[in-house]
Design an enzyme around this catalytic site. Structure first.
Site, PDB file in Angstrom:
ATOM      1  N   ASP A 146     -18.248  80.003 -61.745  1.00 32.90           N
ATOM      2  CA  ASP A 146     -19.653  79.600 -61.961  1.00 32.90           C
ATOM      3  C   ASP A 146     -19.709  78.113 -62.305  1.00 32.90           C
ATOM      4  O   ASP A 146     -18.679  77.472 -62.491  1.00 32.90           O
ATOM      5  CB  ASP A 146     -20.255  80.409 -63.129  1.00 32.90           C
ATOM      6  CG  ASP A 146     -19.426  80.221 -64.400  1.00 32.90           C
ATOM      7  OD1 ASP A 146     -18.465  80.992 -64.585  1.00 32.90           O
ATOM      8  OD2 ASP A 146     -19.691  79.285 -65.169  1.00 32.90           O
ATOM      9  N   ASP A 195     -21.127  76.882 -65.098  1.00 31.46           N
ATOM     10  CA  ASP A 195     -21.561  76.819 -66.488  1.00 31.46           C
ATOM     11  C   ASP A 195     -23.091  76.609 -66.499  1.00 31.46           C
ATOM     12  O   ASP A 195     -23.764  77.038 -65.555  1.00 31.46           O
ATOM     13  CB  ASP A 195     -20.794  75.745 -67.278  1.00 31.46           C
ATOM     14  CG  ASP A 195     -20.764  76.073 -68.769  1.00 31.46           C
ATOM     15  OD1 ASP A 195     -20.511  77.234 -69.116  1.00 31.46           O
ATOM     16  OD2 ASP A 195     -21.012  75.178 -69.592  1.00 31.46           O
TER      17      ASP A 195
HETATM   18  N1  LIG Z   1     -18.913  79.158 -67.839  1.00 32.45           N
HETATM   19  C1  LIG Z   1     -17.892  79.678 -68.529  1.00 32.45           C
HETATM   20  N2  LIG Z   1     -17.689  79.340 -69.810  1.00 32.45           N
HETATM   21  C2  LIG Z   1     -16.639  79.863 -70.497  1.00 32.45           C
HETATM   22  N3  LIG Z   1     -15.779  80.738 -69.997  1.00 32.45           N
HETATM   23  C3  LIG Z   1     -15.954  81.116 -68.725  1.00 32.45           C
HETATM   24  N4  LIG Z   1     -15.270  81.969 -67.949  1.00 32.45           N
HETATM   25  C4  LIG Z   1     -15.858  82.002 -66.741  1.00 32.45           C
HETATM   26  N5  LIG Z   1     -16.938  81.175 -66.705  1.00 32.45           N
HETATM   27  C5  LIG Z   1     -17.016  80.611 -67.931  1.00 32.45           C
END
Ligand SMILES: Nc1ncnc2[nH]cnc12
Ligand SMILES: CSC[C@H]1O[C@H](OP(=O)(O)O)[C@H](O)[C@@H]1O
Length: 294
Positions: A210, A212
């Site tokens: 992703d 974030d």
């Molecule tokens: N955006 C994110 N922040 C922290 N850990 C994650 N693991 C997968 N995506 C994450």
């Protein structure tokens, strides 16, 4: 020269590896507590492997409750020489997209509720982690991942957060715009620090799920979307592991970067001042240096 044995720590979505010859889930005891799960040992593409699911099968451990010390100690006890860590992560860079793999070379450790060292009162040691990952093992992982069809970024800085909640928008922007981080996750530390203390080569394959929360077109982190991407990433991580032995020598030759000698001058406590109970716990992690005649 001994035989190389790869320890694999599987992250979210990676709870086993298929195709191991002589596969056996083994219970390994550690003086640092129970590891996350039993350890699956066997041979993959001609190389000895030991696989440990970081969160346990069924995903029972949160990032804060993962027994990081027991996991590294247990792998060391089994004879592991090199640890490959697979982790899901969020991206701070447009060009590092979901589905891509980042072979990490730097970390910023923002975790605070975890045991971070094997050493302490009775046996104090300070190892260098200026370069926390092993360039030789990292290059092999990058080559194996590319050879099996993954898009790979060689080098990247990982922000290790405590979790389990994802970041606020302000935190996400801070890490991205001001701290120069490339990806974020919850488990990369203290795992990398402990692997160095245990004199293990360590490489981390951060698999992006992703963007974030900073990305204007993607909004909040959504665990459902993460899981969908995670499954494809996990399948390619397993492909990478099957290819990895083709990119490493079978013999565990000395690490050109010194990972396997990290404790050589690190222990400060005078031999006569060392706590025998502590030394007993350190038999696997630091046996190489503690058992030398002084
Ligand atoms: N955006 C994110 N922040 C922290 N850990 C994650 N693991 C997968 N995506 C994450
Ligand atoms: C599934 S999203 C959050 C979760 O996934 C990552 O775990 P791991 O590093 O073990 O793959 C991340 O660090 C969080 O623990």
């Amino acid at each position: 020269m001994g035989e190389r044995m790869i320890g694999v720590i599987g992250g979210s979505g990676v709870y086993d590896i298929e195709g191991l010859e002589g596969a056996e889930w083994r219970e390994v005891r550690s003086p640092f507590g129970a590891p996350s799960d039993r350890i699956l040992t066997g041979t993959l593409s001609g190389m000895k492997m030991a696989f440990l699911p970081r969160h346990g099968r069924g995903h029972v451990h949160s990032p804060s409750s993962v027994p990081y010390r027991a996991n590294i100690d247990a792998l060391k006890r089994l004879g592991v020489t090199d640890v490959v860590s697979a982790s899901a992560c969020g991206s701070f860079r447009e060009e590092m997209a979901p589905g891509d793999f980042v072979i990490l070379d730097q970390y910023i450790d923002r975790t605070f509720a975890r045991e971070k060292s094997f050493f302490g009162p009775g046996c104090v040691a300070h190892v260098s982690i200026a370069h926390p990952t092993c360039p030789r093992l990292s290059a092999a992982c990058a080559d194996a991942a590319e050879a099996t069809g993954s898009r790979v970024h060689r080098g990247g800085t990982y922000l290790a957060m405590e979790g389990p909640q994802f970041s606020t928008l302000a935190e996400s922007k801070l890490y991205r715009e001001h701290w120069g981080c490339d990806v974020i996750g919850m488990t990369g530390m203290p795992e990398a620090k402990l692997a160095r203390e245990a004199e293990l080569c360590y490489a981390s394959v951060a698999m992006i799920t992703d963007y974030d929360s900073w990305h204007p077109d993607h909004g909040e982190v959504d665990v459902t979307a993460i899981i969908a991407t995670l499954m494809g990433n996990a399948a390619r991580a397993k492909d990478m592991l099957r290819a990895l032995p083709d990119h490493l020598e079978r013999d565990a030759s000395p690490c050109p970067h010194g990972c396997d000698r990290a404790l050589e001058y690190a222990i400060l406590t005078a031999p006569e001042a060392r706590d025998p109970a502590m030394l007993e716990k350190l038999d696997a992690v630091a046996g190489r240096v503690l058992n030398k005649a002084d």
